[in-house]
Write an enzyme that holds these catalytic residues in place. Structure first.
Site, PDB file in Angstrom:
ATOM      1  N   ASP A  76       0.741  -1.326   0.039  1.00 17.34           N
ATOM      2  CA  ASP A  76      -0.013  -0.085  -0.189  1.00 17.34           C
ATOM      3  C   ASP A  76       0.921   1.270   0.017  1.00 17.34           C
ATOM      4  OD1 ASP A  76      -1.768  -2.213   0.558  1.00 17.34           O
ATOM      5  OD2 ASP A  76      -2.748  -0.873   2.347  1.00 17.34           O
ATOM      6  N   GLU A 336     -11.530  -1.074   1.823  1.00 16.10           N
ATOM      7  CA  GLU A 336     -10.609  -0.703   2.253  1.00 16.10           C
ATOM      8  C   GLU A 336      -9.998   0.412   1.664  1.00 16.10           C
ATOM      9  OE1 GLU A 336      -8.425  -4.239   3.953  1.00 16.10           O
ATOM     10  OE2 GLU A 336      -8.371  -4.806   1.961  1.00 16.10           O
TER      11      GLU A 336
HETATM   12  C1  FRU Z   1      -4.879  -2.994   2.052  1.00 17.63           C
HETATM   13  C2  FRU Z   1      -4.445  -3.450   3.338  1.00 17.63           C
HETATM   14  C3  FRU Z   1      -4.869  -2.295   4.117  1.00 17.63           C
HETATM   15  C4  FRU Z   1      -3.970  -2.465   5.390  1.00 17.63           C
HETATM   16  C5  FRU Z   1      -2.928  -3.065   5.036  1.00 17.63           C
HETATM   17  C6  FRU Z   1      -2.320  -3.980   5.850  1.00 17.63           C
HETATM   18  O1  FRU Z   1      -3.857  -3.895   1.297  1.00 17.63           O
HETATM   19  O2  FRU Z   1      -5.460  -4.579   3.815  1.00 17.63           O
HETATM   20  O3  FRU Z   1      -6.574  -2.162   4.568  1.00 17.63           O
HETATM   21  O4  FRU Z   1      -4.033  -1.331   5.941  1.00 17.63           O
HETATM   22  O5  FRU Z   1      -3.209  -3.681   3.687  1.00 17.63           O
HETATM   23  O6  FRU Z   1      -1.183  -4.797   5.222  1.00 17.63           O
END
Ligand code: FRU
Length: 490
Positions: A76, A336
């Site tokens: 991310d 997300e």
């Molecule tokens: C999206 C996610 C986010 C979280 C992160 C954890 O890829 O699931 O929601 O903050 O990855 O690795």
């Protein structure tokens, strides 16, 4: 929108705006989400994409360059934003924040070891190396800083998850992110539920001709924990989701700052809370389901929502929860990294989700989903034929999903090619590479995918296949708005 033969009609949504403080939550209904199956080709052969090309990210090749030069796994990512979600450069540099983890870890173990890292590169460069030309700057926070907020220091793992970064007053950074503590037994089960909190930390950004660095981030403001009233808690469901803050200003409410984030509808796990409104079928539709039927199939274990909060002080360290702006009860469990994107007077709520988090009886690809309305809180209309699917990875819904670590033999090799899509100014979309290939031949990612572009117009979001090469732009390309460079004097 009319019904596709053999499928229900999508729910009618007005797009009407409500006050941010109103108690109105838009619903992404089963009738809406079933439009994805309605547009999937039931005859698509193994390894073909069954979904419309105009809503599908072009296929990413397996031979991708690693933006970190083998230093860290990257997933991310986001850049500097101002209150309007513009992405300024800083003293001629572009800066990117990413979740990173050590490459000695297996890629799937990264989530409990994630740290915020950063990269930089010169802005306004005509030709870049294939890997994007980034320099890895290291971790953002001092070691131990993000763990210090937890009263219970007996955690087994403590980690930093997604968020967003705002730049103020020249070089002041406020990083909004998710601090997470896990309390696990040796066998991986929970000794007590994990504890995700929305946190802000302030630092300063510096640059000279050699590069970019940051200071500060020692004080961590523990701002929001799920309340159990609007947002599900760990006591209600040990698998709850509460994370990924994104802040912005709303031109319709000058002087206020809002935050959207990922949550779940607050109910004890297993409680049969889905309603006929969550189904969303029109009177007399021949393809309806009742809430009782879908809950008998277990769909009520999936209760995603997108949360809203409003800042109570100028330092953006104090926040009040408002009711969620979107729910996906009995539809999907995860919405997300939500973001609000304002274009042509319309408000677009973009959020990412997984094929594997859909509720029983609903299917759709990994990717970014979109909802359009007249305000931050509105009766959001899911984009693209009423479905909500904005840009999916190429997928074949006629075949099993598999998993990123075990892709299916018959699946399109691109099904897990990219995730965590983030929509940037001009419709550019960045994402990270997860897995490319089928069970007999696949590679794991851990770096940013090629940036692609979508056209956003009314309730249509379509991929621009004239962008880059057949729709694929450069690897790890997160461009700033160089016209809006911040030339701080510090
Ligand atoms: C999206 C996610 C986010 C979280 C992160 C954890 O890829 O699931 O929601 O903050 O990855 O690795």
């Amino acid at each position: 929108t009319d019904a596709v033969p053999g499928f229900p009609a999508p729910t009618e949504h007005t797009q009407q705006a409500y006050e941010p403080t109103d108690d109105f939550t838009a619903k992404w209904t089963r009738a809406d989400a079933r439009q994805i199956a309605a547009m999937s080709d039931p005859d698509a052969a193994p390894r073909e994409n069954s979904l419309p090309e105009e809503y599908t990210m072009p296929t990413v090749p397996q031979d991708f360059p690693d933006m970190s030069d083998d230093q860290v796994w990257v997933w991310d990512s986001w850049t500097l934003t101002d209150g309007t979600s513009d992405q300024p450069s800083f003293k001629g540099w572009e800066v990117v924040f990413s979740l990173v983890a050590d490459r000695s870890l297996g890629f799937d173990d990264r989530h409990t070891y994630a740290r915020l890292g950063y990269f930089y590169r010169k802005a306004n460069v005509a030709e870049r190396p294939a890997d994007g030309g980034w320099t890895y700057g290291g971790h953002v926070f001092p070691d131990g800083a993000s763990g210090a907020i937890f009263e219970d220091q007996s955690f087994s793992h403590q980690t930093e998850w997604s968020g967003s970064t705002r730049i103020f007053d020249g070089n002041k950074l406020r990083i909004f992110y998710t601090a997470v503590a896990f309390y696990r037994n040796e066998d991986g089960s929970n000794r007590k539920p994990y504890d995700p909190r929305i946190v802000q930390s302030e630092g300063r950004l510096f640059a000279d001709e050699n590069g970019v660095w940051m200071t500060g981030f020692r004080d961590q403001h523990d701002m929001l924990q799920a309340d159990g009233e609007y947002y599900q808690t760990g006591a209600q469901n040990e698998f709850f989701n509460f994370r990924d803050p994104f802040t912005f200003e709303d031109p319709a409410h000058p002087g206020k700052t809002y935050m959207v984030f990922e949550g779940n509808t607050a109910a004890p796990r297993g409680e049969r809370v889905c309603t006929e409104e969550d189904m969303g079928y029109r009177e007399g539709d021949p393809y309806t389901e009742t809430a009782a039927e879908v809950m008998d199939a277990g769909a009520h274990y999936q209760l995603a929502n997108v949360g809203l909060a409003v800042a109570d002080n100028a330092a953006l360290t104090e926040w009040t929860f408002l009711p969620p702006i979107l729910s996906a009860n009995c539809v999907n469990d995860q919405t997300e990294r939500p973001q609000i994107y304002i274009k042509d007077g319309k408000y677009y709520l973009f959020t990412i989700t997984h094929r594997g988090t859909y509720a029983a009886g609903i299917d759709g690809p990994e990717g970014v989903y979109g909802f359009v309305g007249d305000g931050v809180r509105s009766d959001y209309q899911p984009v693209n034929r009423g479905s909500g699917l904005a840009l999916g990875s190429p997928s074949n819904l006629n075949f099993a999903a598999g998993a990123p670590f075990a892709p299916d033999f018959n699946q399109h090799p691109g099904q897990f090619q990219a995730y965590s899509h983030y929509v940037m100014p001009g419709g550019l979309v960045q994402s990270f590479i997860d897995t490319i290939g089928t069970s007999d031949d696949f590679v794991r990612g851990g770096t940013l995918a090629p940036t692609v572009r979508v056209d956003i117009s009314g309730s249509d979001v379509t991929v621009d296949r004239s962008y880059g090469t057949n729709g694929l732009g450069q690897w790890a390309d997160i461009p700033s708005n160089y016209a809006h460079d911040i030339a701080a004097t510090s």
